[in-house]
Design an enzyme around this catalytic site. Structure first.
Site, PDB file in Angstrom:
ATOM      1  N   LYS A 219     -31.731 100.834 140.077  1.00  0.00           N
ATOM      2  CA  LYS A 219     -31.223  99.459 140.208  1.00  0.00           C
ATOM      3  C   LYS A 219     -30.344  99.109 138.996  1.00  0.00           C
ATOM      4  O   LYS A 219     -29.308  98.454 139.130  1.00  0.00           O
ATOM      5  CB  LYS A 219     -32.394  98.474 140.334  1.00  0.00           C
ATOM      6  CG  LYS A 219     -32.011  96.994 140.214  1.00  0.00           C
ATOM      7  CD  LYS A 219     -31.150  96.554 141.364  1.00  0.00           C
ATOM      8  CE  LYS A 219     -30.664  95.128 141.392  1.00  0.00           C
ATOM      9  NZ  LYS A 219     -30.859  94.198 140.354  1.00  0.00           N
TER      10      LYS A 219
ATOM     11  N   GLU B 295     -21.708  98.083 139.391  1.00  0.00           N
ATOM     12  CA  GLU B 295     -21.182  96.769 139.813  1.00  0.00           C
ATOM     13  C   GLU B 295     -20.263  96.185 138.720  1.00  0.00           C
ATOM     14  O   GLU B 295     -19.186  95.661 139.023  1.00  0.00           O
ATOM     15  CB  GLU B 295     -22.387  95.865 140.074  1.00  0.00           C
ATOM     16  CG  GLU B 295     -22.107  94.451 140.476  1.00  0.00           C
ATOM     17  CD  GLU B 295     -23.438  93.672 140.580  1.00  0.00           C
ATOM     18  OE1 GLU B 295     -24.386  94.152 141.232  1.00  0.00           O
ATOM     19  OE2 GLU B 295     -23.520  92.584 139.977  1.00  0.00           O
TER      20      GLU B 295
ATOM     21  N   SER C 138     -31.788  94.454 145.211  1.00  0.00           N
ATOM     22  CA  SER C 138     -30.435  93.966 144.962  1.00  0.00           C
ATOM     23  C   SER C 138     -29.994  93.056 146.096  1.00  0.00           C
ATOM     24  O   SER C 138     -30.496  93.137 147.205  1.00  0.00           O
ATOM     25  CB  SER C 138     -29.460  95.136 144.854  1.00  0.00           C
ATOM     26  OG  SER C 138     -28.155  94.627 144.722  1.00  0.00           O
TER      27      SER C 138
ATOM     28  N   HIS D  30     -27.072 100.820 139.448  1.00  0.00           N
ATOM     29  CA  HIS D  30     -26.365 100.054 140.482  1.00  0.00           C
ATOM     30  C   HIS D  30     -25.637  98.870 139.826  1.00  0.00           C
ATOM     31  O   HIS D  30     -24.457  98.629 140.077  1.00  0.00           O
ATOM     32  CB  HIS D  30     -27.363  99.553 141.533  1.00  0.00           C
ATOM     33  CG  HIS D  30     -26.854  98.424 142.380  1.00  0.00           C
ATOM     34  ND1 HIS D  30     -26.775  97.124 141.921  1.00  0.00           N
ATOM     35  CD2 HIS D  30     -26.373  98.397 143.644  1.00  0.00           C
ATOM     36  CE1 HIS D  30     -26.261  96.357 142.866  1.00  0.00           C
ATOM     37  NE2 HIS D  30     -26.017  97.100 143.923  1.00  0.00           N
ATOM     38  N   ASN D  31     -26.346  98.142 138.971  1.00  0.00           N
ATOM     39  CA  ASN D  31     -25.713  96.982 138.328  1.00  0.00           C
ATOM     40  C   ASN D  31     -24.594  97.413 137.384  1.00  0.00           C
ATOM     41  O   ASN D  31     -23.566  96.739 137.290  1.00  0.00           O
ATOM     42  CB  ASN D  31     -26.749  96.171 137.554  1.00  0.00           C
ATOM     43  CG  ASN D  31     -27.630  95.350 138.467  1.00  0.00           C
ATOM     44  OD1 ASN D  31     -27.808  95.690 139.628  1.00  0.00           O
ATOM     45  ND2 ASN D  31     -28.182  94.263 137.962  1.00  0.00           N
TER      46      ASN D  31
HETATM   47  P1  NBP Z   1     -37.127  83.162 137.676  1.00  0.00           P
HETATM   48  O1  NBP Z   1     -36.631  84.384 136.999  1.00  0.00           O
HETATM   49  O2  NBP Z   1     -36.447  81.873 137.422  1.00  0.00           O
HETATM   50  O3  NBP Z   1     -38.676  82.978 137.338  1.00  0.00           O
HETATM   51  C1  NBP Z   1     -39.391  81.864 137.816  1.00  0.00           C
HETATM   52  C2  NBP Z   1     -40.734  82.285 138.348  1.00  0.00           C
HETATM   53  O4  NBP Z   1     -41.474  82.987 137.323  1.00  0.00           O
HETATM   54  C3  NBP Z   1     -41.555  81.084 138.720  1.00  0.00           C
HETATM   55  O5  NBP Z   1     -42.325  81.417 139.853  1.00  0.00           O
HETATM   56  C4  NBP Z   1     -42.421  80.900 137.501  1.00  0.00           C
HETATM   57  O6  NBP Z   1     -43.590  80.176 137.737  1.00  0.00           O
HETATM   58  C5  NBP Z   1     -42.718  82.329 137.167  1.00  0.00           C
HETATM   59  N1  NBP Z   1     -43.286  82.552 135.818  1.00  0.00           N
HETATM   60  C6  NBP Z   1     -42.708  82.462 134.610  1.00  0.00           C
HETATM   61 BR1  NBP Z   1     -41.020  81.866 134.312  1.00  0.00          BR
HETATM   62  N2  NBP Z   1     -43.510  82.793 133.598  1.00  0.00           N
HETATM   63  C7  NBP Z   1     -44.669  83.092 134.189  1.00  0.00           C
HETATM   64  C8  NBP Z   1     -45.923  83.488 133.670  1.00  0.00           C
HETATM   65  N3  NBP Z   1     -46.119  83.660 132.364  1.00  0.00           N
HETATM   66  N4  NBP Z   1     -46.922  83.680 134.544  1.00  0.00           N
HETATM   67  C9  NBP Z   1     -46.721  83.506 135.860  1.00  0.00           C
HETATM   68  N5  NBP Z   1     -45.555  83.133 136.409  1.00  0.00           N
HETATM   69  C10 NBP Z   1     -44.543  82.933 135.577  1.00  0.00           C
HETATM   70  O7  NBP Z   1     -37.200  83.400 139.291  1.00  0.00           O
HETATM   71  P2  NBP Z   1     -36.123  84.059 140.262  1.00  0.00           P
HETATM   72  O8  NBP Z   1     -34.761  83.572 139.958  1.00  0.00           O
HETATM   73  O9  NBP Z   1     -36.670  83.891 141.630  1.00  0.00           O
HETATM   74  O10 NBP Z   1     -36.160  85.596 139.871  1.00  0.00           O
HETATM   75  C11 NBP Z   1     -37.343  86.372 139.986  1.00  0.00           C
HETATM   76  C12 NBP Z   1     -37.064  87.785 139.513  1.00  0.00           C
HETATM   77  O11 NBP Z   1     -36.029  88.329 140.313  1.00  0.00           O
HETATM   78  C13 NBP Z   1     -36.561  87.883 138.067  1.00  0.00           C
HETATM   79  O12 NBP Z   1     -37.090  89.043 137.483  1.00  0.00           O
HETATM   80  C14 NBP Z   1     -35.073  88.012 138.196  1.00  0.00           C
HETATM   81  O13 NBP Z   1     -34.496  88.725 137.142  1.00  0.00           O
HETATM   82  C15 NBP Z   1     -34.951  88.738 139.479  1.00  0.00           C
HETATM   83  N6  NBP Z   1     -33.712  88.380 140.166  1.00  0.00           N
HETATM   84  C16 NBP Z   1     -33.127  89.299 140.889  1.00  0.00           C
HETATM   85  C17 NBP Z   1     -31.987  89.012 141.551  1.00  0.00           C
HETATM   86  C18 NBP Z   1     -31.424  90.056 142.368  1.00  0.00           C
HETATM   87  O14 NBP Z   1     -30.316  89.985 142.859  1.00  0.00           O
HETATM   88  N7  NBP Z   1     -32.173  91.100 142.539  1.00  0.00           N
HETATM   89  C19 NBP Z   1     -31.380  87.781 141.516  1.00  0.00           C
HETATM   90  C20 NBP Z   1     -31.975  86.844 140.801  1.00  0.00           C
HETATM   91  C21 NBP Z   1     -33.162  87.162 140.135  1.00  0.00           C
HETATM   92  P3  NBP Z   1     -43.633  78.587 137.567  1.00  0.00           P
HETATM   93  O15 NBP Z   1     -43.125  78.021 138.850  1.00  0.00           O
HETATM   94  O16 NBP Z   1     -45.061  78.290 137.327  1.00  0.00           O
HETATM   95  O17 NBP Z   1     -42.767  78.228 136.383  1.00  0.00           O
END
Ligand code: NBP
Length: 476
Positions: A182, A189, A128, A185-186
């Site tokens: 998690k 939130e 988070s 938690h959301n």
């Molecule tokens: P994204 O959720 O936008 O995903 C983009 C990434 O996934 C890129 O590296 C992309 O590769 C890769 N990808 C996809 Br799309 N399909 C794929 C596949 N079939 N095989 C391999 N790679 C693949 O990235 P993010 O915003 O950094 O979020 C990552 C994770 O973290 C998500 O699960 C999201 O829900 C979570 N998250 C959490 C928070 C938090 O506060 N905890 C915030 C934001 C996100 P590419 O570059 O080749 O397209």
């Protein structure tokens, strides 16, 4: 030279997590499906630590020290499955795959069971705090085996947020426990944000105060029991003026709150487990209502308010009432969320320490707050506490504000201000403290139309009344 840990998926979250790991002295293997992203990463951040970049997943796995630790930070859903499957083909028994994306916990349970059969540890890990947290210290909620935590724990604890020197990371429990916590938690939130929004609305409509004035009230609240990240950013948002129009920023934002799904998952699970998480449910539905445009349009046109103008004569008294009502409602929402964790812990055999969950949410995450210390203390006093609200600290805190809470909810109803989370939290409070509930009548109705039987207050057993016959009672 092999890397201590690898990160695949170098979009904003993965990239920041990899930088955070490197800053803490870890040698980090990096990989991304599309290599240009990896190249950009190296160009922008390659100097910040020791990174080993690979173009192929095979080389990425080969660059990891055994037992290997590969962190997957890709889009939740099918992308995650694709990467995990490909990694599993390349890894060996004893290796660890960590999914730090926002997976739904049943998927994590499924993935963990499948990989366990191959001897690979799968750790569904809640993270988070968004991109800022990933870089500077998130709250980390890893599930999976105890064994995997022995290898992973020190590394994850090193990169997590710390409060009073204590890491905001602990082993949550087996398989899907981390992603479950998690999710809750959301959900909490969602409830917290809705409660804050209702408090703002009450102050605006009750006092006719401007957003900037309300921002000052929130800033003041942030020095007391309500001190939290969400209250702090609320004060900032309310103080902000739109540079283009000169209007209060909050007034130029469309009044439709979106959602990505974790609130909905939390409510669905609450229904599955039969846990009344009414604060989270109302908060989720309030977002749905805000987006129900045809219904809102029809309602705006057709439905009268029949309210008088709201006249608050004691300004300071009203502000204090709203603060107390907010705090009490917040305690209810958290109490319900912790109940849900307790119920899931039993249902899925996770043995989750609720006090530890409050402890790791004190920093790095969106619901970080002073108040969480009180929750940890409550569970330290009584680890099996059935109802957080019934802990003496919270009972006192809520009962001190009870009259204020009732005045605010009654005032809101009389003046037509929608306060679904404030009102439902008070209804929950009155429900859970009731000597007798009208559920007795519902059970009697069920027996009447469906012969569902009932239990009596005066003796053991289950019974049925012959409603369509002579109304005598038989054993059920
Ligand atoms: P994204 O959720 O936008 O995903 C983009 C990434 O996934 C890129 O590296 C992309 O590769 C890769 N990808 C996809 Br799309 N399909 C794929 C596949 N079939 N095989 C391999 N790679 C693949 O990235 P993010 O915003 O950094 O979020 C990552 C994770 O973290 C998500 O699960 C999201 O829900 C979570 N998250 C959490 C928070 C938090 O506060 N905890 C915030 C934001 C996100 P590419 O570059 O080749 O397209």
């Amino acid at each position: 030279q092999l890397a201590d840990v690898g990160v695949t998926g170098l979009a904003v979250m993965g990239l920041n997590l990899a930088r955070n790991l490197a800053r803490h002295g870890h040698k980090v293997a990096v990989h991304n499906r599309t290599y240009t992203r990896t190249e950009k990463f190296l160009a922008d951040h390659g100097e910040e630590g020791t990174f080993v970049a690979s173009e192929s997943l095979e080389d990425f796995v080969a660059s990891l020290e055994r037992p290997r630790v590969a962190i997957v930070m890709v889009k939740a859903g099918m992308g995650t499955d694709a990467v995990i499957d490909a990694l599993a083909e390349l890894m060996e028994p004893g290796d660890i795959i960590v999914d730090t994306g926002n997976a739904h916990f049943p998927d994590t349970i499924r993935r963990e069971h499948a990989l366990r059969e191959r001897g690979i540890h799968f750790v569904g890990c809640g993270v988070s705090g968004g991109e800022e947290g990933a870089l500077n210290g998130p709250s980390i909620m890893p599930g999976g085996t105890v064994e995997s935590y022995e290898r992973l724990g020190p590394m994850l604890e090193s990169i997590s947020a710390h409060v009073d020197g204590v890491p905001c990371c602990t082993h949550v429990g087996p398989d899907g426990a981390g992603h479950f916590v998690k999710m809750v938690h959301n959900g909490i939130e969602y409830a917290d944000m809705q409660l804050i929004a209702e408090a703002y609305d009450l102050l605006r409509k009750g006092l006719g105060a401007t957003p900037a004035e309300i921002g000052e009230i929130f800033a003041e609240w942030n020095t007391g029991d309500l001190e939290s990240y969400l209250i702090e950013i609320t004060a900032d948002v309310l103080a902000h003026t739109d540079p283009e129009t000169g209007q209060a920023f909050v007034d130029i934002v469309q009044d439709q709150a979106e959602q990505k799904g974790t609130g909905r998952w939390t409510v669905q699970n609450g229904l599955d487990l039969g846990v009344p998480i009414t604060g989270i449910a109302e908060a989720t539905f309030a977002r749905s209502l805000s987006g129900s445009l045809p219904q809102r349009e029809a309602g705006r046109r057709a439905l009268p308010a029949k309210t008088a103008a709201w006249e608050v004569t004691d300004r300071e008294g009203f502000i204090d009432d709203v603060r107390r009502a907010l705090y009490a409602s917040k305690v209810v929402a958290y109490s319900q969320g912790f109940d849900q964790i307790a119920a899931a812990s039993v249902e899925y055999d996770w043995n989750i320490d609720r006090g530890a969950m409050a402890r790791i949410w004190r920093g790095g995450c969106i619901i970080r707050a002073r108040f969480l210390d009180r929750i940890t203390e409550a569970y330290e006093r009584e680890p099996d506490l059935a109802l957080l609200l019934a802990d003496p600290y919270f009972t006192d805190a809520v009962s001190d504000g009870l009259e204020a809470w009732r005045r605010v909810v009654a005032g809101a109803a009389q003046n037509g201000v929608p306060t679904p989370a404030f009102s439902s939290s008070l209804a929950y409070y009155d429900g859970v403290r009731s000597e007798r509930l009208p559920a007795a009548l519902i059970q009697a109705q069920r027996d009447f139309f469906g012969a569902h039987t009932y239990r009596r207050t005066d003796r053991e057993g289950s019974f049925h009344t012959l409603w369509s016959g002579d109304r005598s009672e038989i054993a059920g």
